[in-house]
Scaffold this motif. Structure first.
Motif, PDB file in Angstrom:
ATOM      1  N   VAL A 292      -5.584   8.785  15.189  1.00 34.04           N
ATOM      2  CA  VAL A 292      -5.051   8.830  14.082  1.00 34.04           C
ATOM      3  C   VAL A 292      -5.392   7.463  13.435  1.00 34.04           C
ATOM      4  CG1 VAL A 292      -2.926   8.821  12.770  1.00 34.04           C
ATOM      5  CG2 VAL A 292      -3.114  10.237  15.106  1.00 34.04           C
ATOM      6  N   MET A 293      -5.878   7.482  12.401  1.00 33.75           N
ATOM      7  CA  MET A 293      -6.121   6.342  11.297  1.00 33.75           C
ATOM      8  C   MET A 293      -5.605   6.583   9.817  1.00 33.75           C
ATOM      9  SD  MET A 293     -10.376   6.547  12.097  1.00 33.75           S
ATOM     10  CE  MET A 293     -10.695   4.791  11.713  1.00 33.75           C
ATOM     11  N   THR A 294      -5.940   5.541   9.036  1.00 36.43           N
ATOM     12  CA  THR A 294      -5.612   5.846   7.567  1.00 36.43           C
ATOM     13  C   THR A 294      -6.913   5.876   6.585  1.00 36.43           C
ATOM     14  OG1 THR A 294      -5.315   3.510   7.202  1.00 36.43           O
ATOM     15  CG2 THR A 294      -3.541   4.442   7.911  1.00 36.43           C
ATOM     16  N   VAL A 295      -7.097   6.131   5.367  1.00 35.13           N
ATOM     17  CA  VAL A 295      -8.027   6.230   4.737  1.00 35.13           C
ATOM     18  C   VAL A 295      -8.682   4.851   4.590  1.00 35.13           C
ATOM     19  CG1 VAL A 295      -8.707   6.616   2.426  1.00 35.13           C
ATOM     20  CG2 VAL A 295      -7.297   8.164   3.404  1.00 35.13           C
ATOM     21  N   ALA A 296      -7.689   3.870   4.420  1.00 35.45           N
ATOM     22  CA  ALA A 296      -8.226   2.578   4.553  1.00 35.45           C
ATOM     23  C   ALA A 296      -9.002   1.999   5.810  1.00 35.45           C
ATOM     24  CB  ALA A 296      -6.909   1.487   4.289  1.00 35.45           C
ATOM     25  N   ASP A 297      -8.482   2.813   7.058  1.00 36.14           N
ATOM     26  CA  ASP A 297      -9.225   2.391   8.272  1.00 36.14           C
ATOM     27  C   ASP A 297     -10.405   3.048   8.098  1.00 36.14           C
ATOM     28  OD1 ASP A 297      -7.077   1.133   9.568  1.00 36.14           O
ATOM     29  OD2 ASP A 297      -6.316   2.877  10.281  1.00 36.14           O
ATOM     30  N   LEU A 298     -10.689   4.101   7.470  1.00 34.52           N
ATOM     31  CA  LEU A 298     -12.141   4.848   7.401  1.00 34.52           C
ATOM     32  C   LEU A 298     -12.890   4.202   6.505  1.00 34.52           C
ATOM     33  CD1 LEU A 298     -11.024   8.817   7.089  1.00 34.52           C
ATOM     34  CD2 LEU A 298     -12.099   7.404   9.155  1.00 34.52           C
ATOM     35  N   LEU A 299     -12.377   3.802   5.109  1.00 30.37           N
ATOM     36  CA  LEU A 299     -13.248   3.129   4.364  1.00 30.37           C
ATOM     37  C   LEU A 299     -12.643   1.920   3.704  1.00 30.37           C
ATOM     38  CD1 LEU A 299     -15.772   3.598   2.658  1.00 30.37           C
ATOM     39  CD2 LEU A 299     -14.707   5.162   1.220  1.00 30.37           C
ATOM     40  N   PRO A 300     -12.778   0.772   4.432  1.00 31.19           N
ATOM     41  CA  PRO A 300     -12.463  -0.623   3.992  1.00 31.19           C
ATOM     42  C   PRO A 300     -13.312  -0.857   2.709  1.00 31.19           C
ATOM     43  CG  PRO A 300     -13.437  -0.839   6.118  1.00 31.19           C
ATOM     44  CD  PRO A 300     -13.371   0.562   5.835  1.00 31.19           C
ATOM     45  N   GLY A 301     -12.786  -1.538   1.777  1.00 34.10           N
ATOM     46  CA  GLY A 301     -13.472  -2.005   0.716  1.00 34.10           C
ATOM     47  C   GLY A 301     -13.666  -0.706  -0.260  1.00 34.10           C
ATOM     48  N   VAL A 302     -13.126   0.187  -0.164  1.00 32.59           N
ATOM     49  CA  VAL A 302     -13.379   1.554  -0.950  1.00 32.59           C
ATOM     50  C   VAL A 302     -13.920   1.171  -2.641  1.00 32.59           C
ATOM     51  CG1 VAL A 302     -10.848   1.799  -1.773  1.00 32.59           C
ATOM     52  CG2 VAL A 302     -12.874   3.864  -1.678  1.00 32.59           C
TER      53      VAL A 302
ATOM     54  N   SER B 243     -13.556   2.261  -6.012  1.00 30.62           N
ATOM     55  CA  SER B 243     -12.683   3.059  -6.859  1.00 30.62           C
ATOM     56  C   SER B 243     -12.866   3.153  -8.293  1.00 30.62           C
ATOM     57  CB  SER B 243     -11.267   2.523  -6.486  1.00 30.62           C
ATOM     58  OG  SER B 243     -10.981   1.296  -7.312  1.00 30.62           O
ATOM     59  N   ALA B 244     -12.172   4.015  -8.988  1.00 28.83           N
ATOM     60  CA  ALA B 244     -12.040   3.955 -10.494  1.00 28.83           C
ATOM     61  C   ALA B 244     -11.799   2.340 -11.110  1.00 28.83           C
ATOM     62  CB  ALA B 244     -11.185   5.016 -11.287  1.00 28.83           C
ATOM     63  N   ALA B 245     -11.040   1.619 -10.513  1.00 28.43           N
ATOM     64  CA  ALA B 245     -10.666   0.391 -10.726  1.00 28.43           C
ATOM     65  C   ALA B 245     -11.965  -0.444 -11.137  1.00 28.43           C
ATOM     66  CB  ALA B 245      -9.791  -0.513 -10.003  1.00 28.43           C
ATOM     67  N   HIS B 246     -13.198  -0.516 -10.392  1.00 26.71           N
ATOM     68  CA  HIS B 246     -14.333  -1.158 -10.309  1.00 26.71           C
ATOM     69  C   HIS B 246     -14.992  -0.647 -11.617  1.00 26.71           C
ATOM     70  CE1 HIS B 246     -13.444  -1.461  -6.044  1.00 26.71           C
ATOM     71  NE2 HIS B 246     -14.010  -2.532  -6.149  1.00 26.71           N
ATOM     72  N   MET B 247     -14.549   0.585 -12.384  1.00 25.82           N
ATOM     73  CA  MET B 247     -15.307   0.772 -13.664  1.00 25.82           C
ATOM     74  C   MET B 247     -14.580   0.361 -14.723  1.00 25.82           C
ATOM     75  SD  MET B 247     -17.550   3.265 -12.301  1.00 25.82           S
ATOM     76  CE  MET B 247     -17.887   4.313 -13.540  1.00 25.82           C
ATOM     77  N   GLY B 248     -13.562  -0.520 -14.613  1.00 24.06           N
ATOM     78  CA  GLY B 248     -12.886  -1.188 -15.689  1.00 24.06           C
ATOM     79  C   GLY B 248     -14.026  -2.048 -16.722  1.00 24.06           C
ATOM     80  N   ARG B 249     -13.667  -1.823 -18.186  1.00 27.47           N
ATOM     81  CA  ARG B 249     -14.441  -2.712 -18.810  1.00 27.47           C
ATOM     82  C   ARG B 249     -13.883  -3.813 -19.160  1.00 27.47           C
ATOM     83  NH1 ARG B 249     -18.206   0.269 -17.361  1.00 27.47           N
ATOM     84  NH2 ARG B 249     -18.815   2.283 -18.651  1.00 27.47           N
ATOM     85  N   ALA B 250     -14.295  -4.920 -19.146  1.00 26.41           N
ATOM     86  CA  ALA B 250     -13.597  -6.315 -19.849  1.00 26.41           C
ATOM     87  C   ALA B 250     -13.723  -6.366 -21.381  1.00 26.41           C
ATOM     88  CB  ALA B 250     -14.585  -7.503 -19.271  1.00 26.41           C
TER      89      ALA B 250
END
Length: 130
Positions: free
Chosen positions: A111-121, A123-130
């Motif tokens: 049993v794991m979490t999504v964070a365990d499977l993919l640390p440093g995911v 995400s849409a937050a990375h697509m933000g515009r300054a």
């Protein structure tokens, strides 16, 4: 519905004539509905579909977009985690703390979490515009 049972049942429908490595996946959506998928191989590698991707596609087609739990089963000596692409697909619809159960047909579980499977995911937050 028991996710392990659902994943085990759908695994039997996998189309794996080349690798003979059948995988089943079951997802519980926030609505409570369970969606399943199995791997579907194609002679023109890598045109096949992973079990996890199939379950996610069924979930979206069913009108759900939030994963609350995941279960994946394969006939392997140790529980098999999703491939990198499927980890990203799961993370698209699941919070980092969502439970992911990996199982073998011989009864081993991890049993794991999504964070365990993919640390440093990514995400849409990375697509933000300054």
């Amino acid at each position: 519905m028991d996710l392990l049972k659902a994943a085990t049942e759908v695994r039997e429908h996998a189309w794996a004539p080349y690798s003979r490595f059948k995988v089943g996946a079951a997802i519980r959506a926030a609505s409570g509905r369970v969606y399943v998928g199995c791997n579907v191989e194609n002679v023109a590698y890598p045109e096949g579909t992973c079990a996890e991707a199939g379950a996610i596609a069924a979930m979206v087609a069913g009108g759900d977009t939030v994963i609350e739990e995941v279960c994946v089963i394969a006939d392997s000596p140790e529980p098999v985690p999703p491939c990198g692409g499927c980890r990203q697909k799961i993370a698209e619809f699941a919070a980092q703390g969502v439970r992911v159960t990996l199982a073998t047909t011989q009864g081993k579980r991890k049993v794991m979490t999504v964070a365990d499977l993919l640390p440093g995911v990514f995400s849409a937050a990375h697509m933000g515009r300054a």
